[in-house]
Write a protein that holds these residues in place. Structure first.
Motif, PDB file in Angstrom:
ATOM      1  N   GLY A  45       0.821  -1.194   0.000  1.00 15.77           N
ATOM      2  CA  GLY A  45       0.000   0.000   0.000  1.00 15.77           C
ATOM      3  C   GLY A  45       0.852   1.239   0.000  1.00 15.77           C
ATOM      4  N   GLU A  46       0.349   2.279  -0.622  1.00 19.70           N
ATOM      5  CA  GLU A  46       1.067   3.542  -0.692  1.00 19.70           C
ATOM      6  C   GLU A  46       0.068   4.683  -0.837  1.00 19.70           C
ATOM      7  N   PRO A  47       0.396   5.853  -0.282  1.00 18.40           N
ATOM      8  CA  PRO A  47      -0.402   7.046  -0.591  1.00 18.40           C
ATOM      9  C   PRO A  47      -0.002   7.560  -1.969  1.00 18.40           C
ATOM     10  N   LEU A  48      -0.864   8.345  -2.567  1.00 16.29           N
ATOM     11  CA  LEU A  48      -0.581   8.939  -3.872  1.00 16.29           C
ATOM     12  C   LEU A  48      -0.543  10.447  -3.736  1.00 16.29           C
ATOM     13  N   LEU A  49       0.379  11.078  -4.448  1.00 13.80           N
ATOM     14  CA  LEU A  49       0.425  12.532  -4.502  1.00 13.80           C
ATOM     15  C   LEU A  49      -0.758  13.029  -5.320  1.00 13.80           C
ATOM     16  N   PRO A  50      -1.269  14.221  -5.039  1.00 12.07           N
ATOM     17  CA  PRO A  50      -2.447  14.707  -5.769  1.00 12.07           C
ATOM     18  C   PRO A  50      -2.163  15.110  -7.217  1.00 12.07           C
ATOM     19  N   GLU A  51      -0.922  15.454  -7.534  1.00  8.97           N
ATOM     20  CA  GLU A  51      -0.613  15.875  -8.902  1.00  8.97           C
ATOM     21  C   GLU A  51      -0.557  14.677  -9.835  1.00  8.97           C
ATOM     22  N   GLY A  52      -0.917  14.900 -11.085  1.00  4.48           N
ATOM     23  CA  GLY A  52      -0.834  13.826 -12.058  1.00  4.48           C
ATOM     24  C   GLY A  52      -1.263  14.293 -13.431  1.00  4.48           C
TER      25      GLY A  52
END
Length: 114
Positions: A45-52
Protein backbone atom coordinates in the motif's frame (compact mmCIF):
# COMPACT_ATOMS: atom_id res chain seq x y z
CA UNK A 1 -6.89 -16.44 -0.19
CA UNK A 2 -7.45 -13.91 -2.93
CA UNK A 3 -5.94 -10.47 -3.43
CA UNK A 4 -8.12 -7.38 -3.14
CA UNK A 5 -7.33 -3.75 -3.80
CA UNK A 6 -8.63 -0.98 -1.58
CA UNK A 7 -8.82 2.33 -3.43
CA UNK A 8 -9.10 5.23 -1.00
CA UNK A 9 -10.98 8.38 -2.05
CA UNK A 10 -11.77 11.73 -0.49
CA UNK A 11 -11.57 12.46 3.24
CA UNK A 12 -8.35 14.07 4.44
CA UNK A 13 -7.89 16.23 1.34
CA UNK A 14 -11.17 17.95 2.27
CA UNK A 15 -10.11 18.96 5.79
CA UNK A 16 -7.74 21.61 7.07
CA UNK A 17 -5.96 19.62 9.77
CA UNK A 18 -3.49 21.21 12.13
CA UNK A 19 -0.12 19.46 12.29
CA UNK A 20 -1.15 17.80 15.54
CA UNK A 21 -4.50 16.64 14.14
CA UNK A 22 -2.80 15.23 11.04
CA UNK A 23 -0.30 13.36 13.23
CA UNK A 24 -3.16 11.89 15.28
CA UNK A 25 -5.00 10.86 12.12
CA UNK A 26 -1.88 9.27 10.63
CA UNK A 27 -1.41 7.28 13.85
CA UNK A 28 -4.83 5.72 13.19
CA UNK A 29 -3.62 4.69 9.72
CA UNK A 30 -0.38 3.23 11.10
CA UNK A 31 -2.33 1.29 13.74
CA UNK A 32 -4.69 -0.09 11.09
CA UNK A 33 -1.79 -1.18 8.87
CA UNK A 34 -0.02 -2.76 11.86
CA UNK A 35 -3.20 -4.70 12.69
CA UNK A 36 -3.54 -5.95 9.09
CA UNK A 37 0.14 -6.94 9.06
CA UNK A 38 -0.25 -8.80 12.37
CA UNK A 39 -3.09 -10.78 10.78
CA UNK A 40 -0.82 -11.47 7.76
CA UNK A 41 -3.35 -10.02 5.28
CA UNK A 42 -1.60 -6.78 4.28
CA UNK A 43 0.48 -7.11 1.11
CA UNK A 44 1.23 -3.55 -0.04
CA UNK A 45 0.00 0.00 0.00
CA UNK A 46 1.07 3.54 -0.69
CA UNK A 47 -0.40 7.05 -0.59
CA UNK A 48 -0.58 8.94 -3.87
CA UNK A 49 0.42 12.53 -4.50
CA UNK A 50 -2.45 14.71 -5.77
CA UNK A 51 -0.61 15.88 -8.90
CA UNK A 52 -0.83 13.83 -12.06
CA UNK A 53 -1.78 13.62 -15.72
CA UNK A 54 -4.74 12.05 -17.46
CA UNK A 55 -4.23 10.20 -20.76
CA UNK A 56 -7.50 9.57 -22.57
CA UNK A 57 -8.96 8.28 -25.80
CA UNK A 58 -7.72 6.96 -29.11
CA UNK A 59 -5.60 10.08 -29.66
CA UNK A 60 -4.00 9.69 -26.22
CA UNK A 61 -4.93 13.25 -25.26
CA UNK A 62 -2.94 14.35 -22.21
CA UNK A 63 -4.49 16.77 -19.73
CA UNK A 64 -3.70 17.91 -16.22
CA UNK A 65 -5.50 15.96 -13.55
CA UNK A 66 -6.80 14.54 -11.40
CA UNK A 67 -7.64 17.74 -9.63
CA UNK A 68 -6.90 18.10 -5.92
CA UNK A 69 -10.19 19.88 -5.22
CA UNK A 70 -12.15 16.83 -6.36
CA UNK A 71 -14.04 15.01 -3.60
CA UNK A 72 -13.31 11.79 -5.48
CA UNK A 73 -9.52 12.19 -5.60
CA UNK A 74 -7.80 8.82 -5.18
CA UNK A 75 -5.50 9.24 -2.20
CA UNK A 76 -3.88 5.82 -2.12
CA UNK A 77 -4.30 2.07 -2.22
CA UNK A 78 -3.73 -1.17 -0.33
CA UNK A 79 -3.48 -4.74 -1.54
CA UNK A 80 -4.80 -7.16 1.07
CA UNK A 81 -5.58 -10.88 1.23
CA UNK A 82 -9.07 -12.14 2.01
CA UNK A 83 -11.15 -15.23 1.33
CA UNK A 84 -13.98 -13.35 -0.39
CA UNK A 85 -15.26 -9.94 -1.48
CA UNK A 86 -17.51 -9.93 1.56
CA UNK A 87 -14.58 -10.51 3.92
CA UNK A 88 -12.48 -7.84 2.18
CA UNK A 89 -15.40 -5.41 2.48
CA UNK A 90 -15.61 -6.05 6.22
CA UNK A 91 -11.87 -5.38 6.53
CA UNK A 92 -12.29 -2.10 4.61
CA UNK A 93 -14.70 -0.88 7.30
CA UNK A 94 -11.62 -0.27 9.48
CA UNK A 95 -10.43 2.57 7.24
CA UNK A 96 -9.63 5.65 9.37
CA UNK A 97 -10.98 8.01 6.69
CA UNK A 98 -14.56 6.68 6.80
CA UNK A 99 -15.60 8.97 9.71
CA UNK A 100 -14.35 11.91 7.57
CA UNK A 101 -16.68 10.95 4.68
CA UNK A 102 -13.91 9.13 2.86
CA UNK A 103 -14.65 6.01 0.85
CA UNK A 104 -12.98 2.71 0.07
CA UNK A 105 -13.58 0.95 -3.22
CA UNK A 106 -12.98 -2.79 -2.77
CA UNK A 107 -12.03 -4.76 -5.89
CA UNK A 108 -10.74 -8.29 -6.38
CA UNK A 109 -7.46 -8.47 -8.29
CA UNK A 110 -7.90 -10.73 -11.31
CA UNK A 111 -5.19 -13.37 -11.60
CA UNK A 112 -3.70 -13.75 -15.06
CA UNK A 113 -1.28 -16.39 -16.21
CA UNK A 114 1.39 -14.66 -18.22
Amino acid sequence: MKDFMFIFRGATEQYDFSAEEMQQHMQKWFAWVDDLKAKNIYKAGEPLLPEGKMVKGAKALVTDGPFAESKELVGGFFIIKAASLEEATEIAKGCPDLPLDGSVEVREVMKMDM
